[in-house]
Scaffold this motif. Sequence first.
Motif, PDB file in Angstrom:
ATOM      1  N   UNK A 131       4.381  33.454 -65.859  1.00 24.34           N
ATOM      2  CA  UNK A 131       4.508  32.522 -64.728  1.00 24.34           C
ATOM      3  C   UNK A 131       5.828  31.752 -64.756  1.00 24.34           C
ATOM      4  N   UNK A 132       6.643  31.988 -65.798  1.00 22.23           N
ATOM      5  CA  UNK A 132       7.929  31.305 -65.897  1.00 22.23           C
ATOM      6  C   UNK A 132       7.867  29.990 -66.652  1.00 22.23           C
ATOM      7  N   UNK A 133       6.753  29.707 -67.323  1.00 21.95           N
ATOM      8  CA  UNK A 133       6.605  28.446 -68.062  1.00 21.95           C
ATOM      9  C   UNK A 133       7.108  28.614 -69.496  1.00 21.95           C
ATOM     10  N   UNK A 134       7.892  27.652 -69.943  1.00 24.04           N
ATOM     11  CA  UNK A 134       8.447  27.678 -71.307  1.00 24.04           C
ATOM     12  C   UNK A 134       7.320  27.594 -72.334  1.00 24.04           C
ATOM     13  N   UNK A 135       7.414  28.426 -73.374  1.00 21.25           N
ATOM     14  CA  UNK A 135       6.383  28.505 -74.397  1.00 21.25           C
ATOM     15  C   UNK A 135       6.917  28.004 -75.749  1.00 21.25           C
ATOM     16  N   UNK A 136       6.607  26.767 -76.144  1.00 18.83           N
ATOM     17  CA  UNK A 136       7.111  26.234 -77.422  1.00 18.83           C
ATOM     18  C   UNK A 136       6.745  27.110 -78.618  1.00 18.83           C
ATOM     19  N   UNK A 137       5.519  27.697 -78.615  1.00 14.89           N
ATOM     20  CA  UNK A 137       5.118  28.524 -79.756  1.00 14.89           C
ATOM     21  C   UNK A 137       6.008  29.774 -79.866  1.00 14.89           C
ATOM     22  N   UNK A 138       6.317  30.390 -78.734  1.00 17.34           N
ATOM     23  CA  UNK A 138       7.204  31.552 -78.729  1.00 17.34           C
ATOM     24  C   UNK A 138       8.586  31.146 -79.241  1.00 17.34           C
ATOM     25  N   UNK A 139       9.046  29.952 -78.814  1.00 16.46           N
ATOM     26  CA  UNK A 139      10.349  29.451 -79.262  1.00 16.46           C
ATOM     27  C   UNK A 139      10.349  29.217 -80.766  1.00 16.46           C
ATOM     28  N   UNK A 140       9.251  28.659 -81.287  1.00 17.23           N
ATOM     29  CA  UNK A 140       9.178  28.391 -82.731  1.00 17.23           C
ATOM     30  C   UNK A 140       9.230  29.699 -83.516  1.00 17.23           C
ATOM     31  N   UNK A 141       8.514  30.715 -83.043  1.00 17.56           N
ATOM     32  CA  UNK A 141       8.520  32.019 -83.719  1.00 17.56           C
ATOM     33  C   UNK A 141       9.911  32.656 -83.653  1.00 17.56           C
ATOM     34  N   UNK A 142      10.538  32.529 -82.496  1.00 15.81           N
ATOM     35  CA  UNK A 142      11.871  33.097 -82.301  1.00 15.81           C
ATOM     36  C   UNK A 142      12.875  32.454 -83.259  1.00 15.81           C
ATOM     37  N   UNK A 143      12.833  31.134 -83.358  1.00 15.09           N
ATOM     38  CA  UNK A 143      13.773  30.409 -84.225  1.00 15.09           C
ATOM     39  C   UNK A 143      13.493  30.721 -85.689  1.00 15.09           C
ATOM     40  N   UNK A 144      12.212  30.848 -86.041  1.00 14.60           N
ATOM     41  CA  UNK A 144      11.854  31.185 -87.428  1.00 14.60           C
ATOM     42  C   UNK A 144      12.445  32.547 -87.795  1.00 14.60           C
ATOM     43  N   UNK A 145      12.379  33.518 -86.864  1.00 12.82           N
ATOM     44  CA  UNK A 145      12.927  34.856 -87.134  1.00 12.82           C
ATOM     45  C   UNK A 145      14.445  34.795 -87.320  1.00 12.82           C
ATOM     46  N   UNK A 146      15.120  33.999 -86.472  1.00  6.73           N
ATOM     47  CA  UNK A 146      16.577  33.881 -86.569  1.00  6.73           C
ATOM     48  C   UNK A 146      16.988  33.266 -87.904  1.00  6.73           C
ATOM     49  N   UNK A 147      16.292  32.178 -88.293  1.00  3.03           N
ATOM     50  CA  UNK A 147      16.646  31.470 -89.523  1.00  3.03           C
ATOM     51  C   UNK A 147      16.423  32.333 -90.755  1.00  3.03           C
ATOM     52  N   UNK A 148      15.534  33.304 -90.658  1.00  3.13           N
ATOM     53  CA  UNK A 148      15.256  34.173 -91.809  1.00  3.13           C
ATOM     54  C   UNK A 148      15.893  35.556 -91.664  1.00  3.13           C
ATOM     55  N   UNK A 149      16.692  35.719 -90.610  1.00  2.18           N
ATOM     56  CA  UNK A 149      17.358  36.997 -90.378  1.00  2.18           C
ATOM     57  C   UNK A 149      18.565  37.100 -91.311  1.00  2.18           C
TER      58      UNK A 149
END
Length: 868
Positions: A131-149
């Motif tokens: 629906x185009x709504x920002x998802x904080x949980x998705x953002x948290x998972x995304x950032x966690x992956x980047x920080x551990x990449x």
Amino acid sequence: MKKLPFLIFAASTLMWGCSSDSKTKDFGVDLKLKVTPEGFYEETIPYNLFIERFQQNLDNEIILSNGKKITSNKEGIIYINTWNDLFMDALLKPELKYLGLEVSNHEMEDMIFGNNINIALKDMKFLKDASGKYQPKVARDFIHRIENDTAYAPRLTWEVFLRKIKYDHQIAKYRGVLENVCFITPVEDAFYKKHHTRQIDFDYAFKSYATIDIHIPHDSLVYNLYKEYKESYYKPEYRKVSYVTAKPDIDSANHVEELKRFNALTHHLDSDFKSLASKNPNIKHLITEYELSTVRGQLKPFFEKGEINESYGPYYASGSYRITKIVDRYDIPDSVEVQHILLNNNDTIHTVKIINTIIENDNFEEMVDRYSVDKRKLENRGNFGWIKYDEIIEPLNSASFAAPEGILFIAESKYGRHILRVLNKAETSKTMILADGLFMDLQPNDNDFRTLEKKVEKMISQSNSSDELFANAIQYGFATQNITLLNTNYVVPDIDKSTRMVKWCFTHNENSISKPFKLNDQLYVFSVSEIIPTGIMPFSEVSDIVRSDFKTLTKKDTLDNKLRPLLIKNGTIKENANILNSEIMSIKGLKLSSYDVPNMGLETKLKGIVAALKIGETSDLFQGDKGLYIVKKTNEYKTPLTISPKEKITRQYLAAVSNDHYLLDIIKKTKTHMNIVREENSYMYLKDYTEILPSDSLLSVKMLDAEYAFRNKEFKIALKGTNQFQGFESLLNENSNNTKQNRLLKIYASICYMQLEQYDTALSLLKSIPTMEDFMFSAIIPMLIADNYTFLNNVDKAIEYYRKAADNDNSIFYNGIVLHKLMLCHMNIGQYAKAIETGEELLFKNNTHYNGQITMELIAMLQILNKE
């Protein structure tokens, strides 16, 4: 004494200071000040930190551009931006920490996962649901992956991105307060409503300064003017540089392999040359028309004796191997006389009919009159006259020289369809050769470069100075150029990837000569011809400018002293115009709100004087920008406002804030010195905060949502809060501790009360804020107290607090605004002498203030009012 505008030399925002007490280094000057300014401490920006950050930013740009080559211009921008970011970070950290405005970890979490998502994250489509709504949980998972990449690219991109949103948010917090403290007081509003609605008619007589011839005296007298304004002559550090550009000559003896490949074409000379070239990407085709009498060199005997379809070559010429084939040989007259009819598009269907009519009746000129749309037909009746080859456009040129005399023919050009006739041909002619050519352009190889390097090394060995290098380069046939480099520049103009060259220029003595720099198939040799250090410019370097200033001042004084005693005090404009030997000229509808005086250029005193005069009154003699004036006011009337004064001034103020003019003023205070180009540490002088209140991190968290409402100009919500968060008012009642956040809370709440016109409450709260030492708020608080007093109709008290704010030297940005308000308050209660004094102080302290023009006009007006 006030500094004259034409004497002021602005220093670079990144360069400010004097020479050091330490010994001048081999390659230039030490930019550190002799003594650290009072109230400041020295801060170092390490060069290795700069290099690390610059490389990160460069790598990030390469990642974002999908590995595309970064242009030298883009790299230069990244270089300067990296330095500026480090500087601003160092500058703002102690300031914002002192104010309690630094961005906390809680705020960063809030911008990523909380209630106030940063717009840069919000716009990322992969962090939204269907629906185009920002998802904080998705953002948290995304950032966690980047920080551990373990991959470099995603971690670097995230680091740079995070640094940017933090910096942008920091500036937004700081600027949020500054944007909301612009109040147009009743005194200002009354003045500008009157000022912006006045239109004036007046007559004037004018005497130009150019009529006076001034002999410039000995420099010992002119030097007095320099001494008076010595501190106005600043400059950043420059290097005057001479450089030589050497391109290798191509020696065909070094390109035997290319000749062998090109020679293979001789087996196909009967083929079409254009087709041959299309099959080989290294071969070019060109068809050329030659005039035989003008051909020189090895082609001349071939063209003179060669037959059609005969070829010549391979041969070497101008950096390429070539083969040339004669396609045609023909004679053309030296000149022809031609007449034409240019048809309208609608008349082209009658072309045959028009030609038949001319053949039957021999009435070409009559058809020109009837049909030609050539605008010159009335002058030439369609006759071009005698023309030489290539004097008219194609295909008219070729057709005219090829057609027989007297025959009508048709040709199409970019202008339309033409009917032409050759009236006469010259008896003399010239032979033309039409030739096909095949070319293989040669690129310099190692042998060509070795020859060039020997030549350049010999030139360098023969040169002991910049002047000698320049002279020898000309002897060797190399290109030369003189430029001036500023040490905040990263590249030499017009030379790609020239970082090493710039650094060399800033790390060597005058008359040093560099080893050759090899770049883009060329060699560059640099020499530093002059080092110009930061600081006050010596008289020897500005003597011509000072003489010009002296001449201008002397002309003004001479003309004024000569004419003033002759003029009739309050006489008619006609009588005074006769003495000035001037016509009487008129201006109708002069708008005081406009900066331009019609037909006269900008005369800074004129509008103030005509505004102060009564209708029918004549002014005294006064000095304008270009000469002496006397004016007579003939009429005054009001015009409706197109925009309210409040809105106009607020726009000016907000533009200055959004363009970060306040930061540029802080830079001037902190005396920044950039040594990056020399690969050394850089220096700045930061404010030393001796009394820092304790921090209250809990209150900082509680204030967060109200701060967002404040920055969005939702002042009532920010003050009162909502069901979801507490407002400033509630937080004030709960917190009485003397902390940075409590002080900031009072500032926020005071501004909200003022925006909601609760001036008594705002005044009481502002007076409870302890004295501050920072660059902006230390001037803002007394300014706001004074603003409140004007809203409460207590101008005397307003003057007292405006004076306190103006005496605060921390803020260059706000003392200009404050002094303008103070000037209008003095004027409002008839204290014209004090108003003049305040206006002159404003122009001296802050000549870039956005109301500086009106200030100069006001001073002229007040000087007349003060006499009364």
